[in-house]
Design a protein around this motif. Structure first.
Motif, mmCIF file in Angstrom:
data_model
loop_
_atom_site.group_PDB
_atom_site.id
_atom_site.type_symbol
_atom_site.label_atom_id
_atom_site.label_comp_id
_atom_site.label_asym_id
_atom_site.label_seq_id
_atom_site.Cartn_x
_atom_site.Cartn_y
_atom_site.Cartn_z
ATOM 1 N N TYR A 74 46.488 3.662 51.245
ATOM 2 C CA TYR A 74 45.131 1.831 50.378
ATOM 3 C C TYR A 74 44.702 2.319 49.765
ATOM 4 N N VAL A 75 43.213 2.207 50.538
ATOM 5 C CA VAL A 75 41.617 3.578 50.474
ATOM 6 C C VAL A 75 42.322 4.639 49.185
ATOM 7 N N VAL A 76 42.882 5.444 49.830
ATOM 8 C CA VAL A 76 42.890 6.818 49.160
ATOM 9 C C VAL A 76 44.158 6.505 47.341
ATOM 10 N N MET A 77 44.227 4.900 46.980
ATOM 11 C CA MET A 77 45.188 5.186 45.718
ATOM 12 C C MET A 77 44.149 4.427 44.989
ATOM 13 N N GLU A 78 43.410 3.213 45.894
ATOM 14 C CA GLU A 78 43.170 1.987 44.980
ATOM 15 C C GLU A 78 41.704 2.319 44.212
ATOM 16 N N SER A 79 41.046 2.144 43.029
ATOM 17 C CA SER A 79 40.169 2.720 43.579
ATOM 18 C C SER A 79 38.838 1.304 43.004
ATOM 19 N N SER A 80 40.191 0.340 42.953
ATOM 20 C CA SER A 80 38.542 -0.778 42.958
ATOM 21 C C SER A 80 38.301 -0.782 44.860
ATOM 22 N N ILE A 81 39.045 -0.134 45.975
ATOM 23 C CA ILE A 81 38.320 -0.118 47.240
ATOM 24 C C ILE A 81 37.515 1.176 47.646
ATOM 25 N N ASN A 82 37.724 2.112 46.790
ATOM 26 C CA ASN A 82 37.145 3.822 47.411
ATOM 27 C C ASN A 82 36.041 3.931 45.752
ATOM 28 N N PHE A 83 35.334 2.832 44.994
ATOM 29 C CA PHE A 83 34.215 2.675 44.090
ATOM 30 C C PHE A 83 34.845 4.285 43.285
ATOM 31 N N GLY A 84 36.054 4.335 43.262
ATOM 32 C CA GLY A 84 36.535 5.281 41.764
ATOM 33 C C GLY A 84 36.017 6.454 42.460
ATOM 34 N N ILE A 85 35.922 7.380 43.656
ATOM 35 C CA ILE A 85 35.376 8.053 44.551
ATOM 36 C C ILE A 85 36.800 9.456 43.214
ATOM 37 N N GLU A 86 37.525 9.252 42.605
ATOM 38 C CA GLU A 86 38.152 10.505 41.925
ATOM 39 C C GLU A 86 36.820 10.667 40.879
ATOM 40 N N GLU A 87 36.899 10.038 40.297
ATOM 41 C CA GLU A 87 36.157 9.257 38.865
ATOM 42 C C GLU A 87 34.798 9.854 39.493
ATOM 43 N N ILE A 88 34.061 9.316 40.225
ATOM 44 C CA ILE A 88 32.891 10.452 40.930
ATOM 45 C C ILE A 88 32.966 11.259 41.250
ATOM 46 N N GLY B 167 34.559 13.738 39.689
ATOM 47 C CA GLY B 167 34.921 14.382 38.502
ATOM 48 C C GLY B 167 33.768 14.313 37.888
ATOM 49 N N ASN B 168 32.477 13.374 38.104
ATOM 50 C CA ASN B 168 31.561 13.614 37.146
ATOM 51 C C ASN B 168 31.042 14.410 37.412
ATOM 52 N N LEU B 169 31.165 14.975 38.711
ATOM 53 C CA LEU B 169 30.423 16.024 39.396
ATOM 54 C C LEU B 169 31.242 17.286 39.330
ATOM 55 N N GLY B 170 31.979 17.178 38.099
ATOM 56 C CA GLY B 170 32.219 18.607 37.778
ATOM 57 C C GLY B 170 33.536 18.954 39.003
ATOM 58 N N VAL B 171 33.790 18.130 39.646
ATOM 59 C CA VAL B 171 34.859 18.087 40.934
ATOM 60 C C VAL B 171 36.430 17.786 40.456
ATOM 61 N N GLU B 172 37.323 19.714 40.816
ATOM 62 C CA GLU B 172 38.518 18.582 40.869
ATOM 63 C C GLU B 172 39.087 18.006 41.844
ATOM 64 N N VAL B 173 40.038 16.855 41.902
ATOM 65 C CA VAL B 173 40.170 16.321 42.828
ATOM 66 C C VAL B 173 41.856 16.405 42.552
ATOM 67 N N GLU B 174 42.584 16.376 43.753
ATOM 68 C CA GLU B 174 44.208 16.172 44.539
ATOM 69 C C GLU B 174 44.290 15.479 45.335
ATOM 70 N N ARG B 175 44.662 14.305 45.246
ATOM 71 C CA ARG B 175 45.348 12.880 46.634
ATOM 72 C C ARG B 175 46.339 13.709 46.925
ATOM 73 N N SER B 176 45.998 13.212 48.810
ATOM 74 C CA SER B 176 47.752 13.676 49.185
ATOM 75 C C SER B 176 48.514 12.749 49.465
ATOM 76 N N LEU B 177 48.465 10.930 48.643
ATOM 77 C CA LEU B 177 49.657 10.618 48.056
ATOM 78 C C LEU B 177 49.642 10.731 46.764
ATOM 79 N N TYR B 178 50.980 10.645 46.034
ATOM 80 C CA TYR B 178 50.714 10.009 44.467
ATOM 81 C C TYR B 178 51.873 9.175 45.151
ATOM 82 N N LEU B 179 52.407 8.174 43.975
ATOM 83 C CA LEU B 179 53.197 6.943 44.132
ATOM 84 C C LEU B 179 54.644 7.698 43.538
ATOM 85 N N PHE B 180 54.759 8.588 42.774
ATOM 86 C CA PHE B 180 56.088 9.800 42.935
ATOM 87 C C PHE B 180 56.543 10.177 43.973
ATOM 88 N N GLU B 181 55.696 10.375 44.813
ATOM 89 C CA GLU B 181 55.322 11.336 45.909
ATOM 90 C C GLU B 181 55.369 10.433 47.425
#
Length: 383
Positions: free
Chosen positions: A218-232, A234-248
């Motif tokens: 839940y905290v990995v996939m829901e941006s409202s909980i993790n403060f949009g960490i993927e976007e944060i 990304g804006n710092l110039g970092v490529e991101v990949e989660r361990s969890l995606y819905l299809f997987e």
């Protein structure tokens, strides 16, 4: 039936599921501070943040007229397995006796109970239509996840800040209007071109930073909980990949073990090097993905966990050892309703600076000691 569900990640997937089953869908609003306040008010104080946020979401959709709530259960000896019953009891105590909560546990745990729930939400749709529409939804999830992974690789290098996020929002709107498999493939190609047309700057490989995000789903996939960490990131110039995606997740949990993807079994095997017994949640997968990200050349790991999450606490206690043995920096971030965005942003920025210095050879080795108190203090030791 007026059906709703918890908000997590790209919620249009769940909306599409119930539309395909011809329900009247009450779309949950993206969680806000009000959602959290409602959840905290009526939930046990010791419960973790997913229970509280989902509780708040249930109360918001009931206000909008939802009569049936559909959710998933927990896995193994994890308190999440009790959350459905806890939510049900809370709703009953608040007088919502006419609201039905349907909890889907893993089919391999109890096939009969799983298919009884399927019958409840099938809504009388003929089986041949159900099968056809579920296959369309399966591909829908696959294509949406593929596009999201592209977003996470493009955002760090976009010329016009915020453009990738804007395009991603447009993509989700387009996917929300899809009704057939033929439309799906057409829209997918259009959206892919939208992402590829975003102007990006060239970055030398030695300057690229790649970070894996692991932890509780839940905290990995829901941006409202993790403060949009993927976007944060990304804006710092970092490529991101989660361990969890819905299809997987669908492939890893709803498919019989013998038919599950080889990669899932490899991740589990890697995780079992450190966690040899079933402790529930995503602890084994978290450890397995940390090792996998290191083997794939990632520069660092961000470990997200609800504060007091029992499986992830076990993982957290192992992280110093894993970090040292596999030689990868790991930042562990416990999250609850008291977590502040400014504090988290400061720690993430410091962590990324550390990764850049390490990649440029300014430090020989970095070890992150993440065993911390709830005050969010952390020691960083450079060897």
């Amino acid at each position: 039936m007026k059906v709703s569900f918890p908000y997590m990640g790209s919620a249009i997937v769940y909306k599409k599921l119930f539309e395909f089953l011809e329900h009247e869908v009450i779309m949950p609003p993206k969680p806000t501070q009000r959602t959290m306040d409602l959840g905290v008010k009526y939930s046990p104080e010791f419960a973790c943040i997913p229970l509280k946020m989902v509780m708040g979401t249930y109360l918001e959709v009931i206000e909008k007229g939802a009569k049936v709530l559909v959710t998933s259960g927990g896995h193994g000896p994890c308190r999440a397995g009790f959350y459905g019953d806890t939510h049900r009891n809370i709703l009953k105590s608040l007088g919502y006796d006419d609201v039905e909560l349907i909890i889907f546990d893993a089919p391999q745990d109890n096939w009969r109970a799983f298919f009884r729930n399927v019958q409840k939400i099938r809504n009388g749709v003929p089986w041949h239509k159900v099968i056809n529409r579920m296959y369309t939804l399966y591909r829908f999830v696959q294509k949406l996840d593929e596009l999201e992974k592209m977003v996470q690789k493009i955002r760090p290098y976009e010329v016009n800040k915020g453009q990738t996020t804007q395009v991603w929002n447009q993509i989700q709107e387009k996917f929300d209007k899809i009704k057939t498999r033929k439309e799906l493939y057409k829209v997918y190609e259009e959206c892919k071109q939208m992402l590829l047309s975003i102007p990006t700057k060239k970055v030398d490989e030695k300057d690229r930073i790649r970070v894996g995000i692991v932890g509780e789903i839940y905290v990995v996939m829901e941006s409202s909980i993790n403060f949009g960490i993927e976007e944060i990131l990304g804006n710092l110039g970092v490529e991101v990949e989660r361990s969890l995606y819905l299809f997987e997740w669908i492939n890893d949990n709803l498919v019989p073990w013998i038919l599950r993807p080889k990669r899932f079994k490899e991740i589990i095997k890697k995780g079992q090097r450190y966690i040899k017994i079933l402790i529930g949640g995503h602890a084994v997968e978290t450890v397995g993905h940390i090792i996998d990200f290191k083997e794939r050349g990632f520069d660092g790991i961000v470990h997200l966990m609800p504060f007091a999450c029992l499986p992830e606490l076990v993982t957290q206690s192992l992280i110093p050892k894993i970090s040292k043995e596999v030689d990868i920096p790991i930042l562990s971030l416990p999250i609850d309703e008291q977590t502040g965005k400014a504090n988290m942003l400061t720690r993430i920025e410091a962590f990324i600076d550390l990764l850049r210095n390490r990649k440029r050879g300014k430090t020989k080795e970095v070890f992150i000691d993440n065993i911390q108190e709830h005050v969010q203090e952390e020691r960083v030791v450079m060897v």
